[in-house]
Motif scaffolding. Structure first.
Motif, PDB file in Angstrom:
ATOM      1  N   GLU A   1      -6.792  11.557  57.424  1.00 46.27           N
ATOM      2  CA  GLU A   1      -8.210  11.460  57.501  1.00 46.27           C
ATOM      3  C   GLU A   1      -9.018  12.359  57.506  1.00 46.27           C
ATOM      4  O   GLU A   1      -9.828  12.173  56.708  1.00 46.27           O
ATOM      5  N   LYS A   2      -8.862  13.606  56.953  1.00 46.29           N
ATOM      6  CA  LYS A   2      -9.341  14.632  56.398  1.00 46.29           C
ATOM      7  C   LYS A   2      -9.570  14.718  54.451  1.00 46.29           C
ATOM      8  O   LYS A   2     -10.888  14.595  54.515  1.00 46.29           O
TER       9      LYS A   2
ATOM     10  N   ARG B   1      -7.590   4.899  53.097  1.00 49.25           N
ATOM     11  CA  ARG B   1      -6.735   5.409  54.545  1.00 49.25           C
ATOM     12  C   ARG B   1      -4.849   4.863  54.414  1.00 49.25           C
ATOM     13  O   ARG B   1      -3.986   5.548  54.980  1.00 49.25           O
TER      14      ARG B   1
ATOM     15  N   THR C   1      -9.547  11.365  53.139  1.00 54.17           N
ATOM     16  CA  THR C   1     -10.462  10.332  53.678  1.00 54.17           C
ATOM     17  C   THR C   1     -11.950  10.881  53.529  1.00 54.17           C
ATOM     18  O   THR C   1     -12.833  10.338  52.834  1.00 54.17           O
TER      19      THR C   1
END
Length: 66
Positions: free
Chosen positions: A44-45, A37, A47
């Motif tokens: 987040e997406k 990250r 990851t």
């Protein structure tokens, strides 16, 4: 890894990750999702979508390099 994923998704490789993100991954060598990250251009997406595969590849590469 980027090329294979891009081919599977039928998108250009830069959609998976840009060159700057790959260079940052090469510098940081993240082997956990938390470390992943921190890579430039990773949220987040990305990851969730690609983190496990990229971190596993990096960990395997580092293990072989020892």
């Amino acid at each position: 890894v980027r090329r294979r994923l891009a081919d599977q998704l039928q998108v250009p490789p830069y959609i998976v990750f840009g060159d700057a993100a790959l260079r940052d991954m090469a510098r940081r060598q993240p082997t956990t999702l938390n470390e992943f990250r921190q890579v430039r251009g990773v949220g987040e997406k990305k990851t969730a979508d690609f983190g496990a595969e990229f971190t596993a590849f990096i960990a395997e590469y580092l293990a072989k390099a020892k």
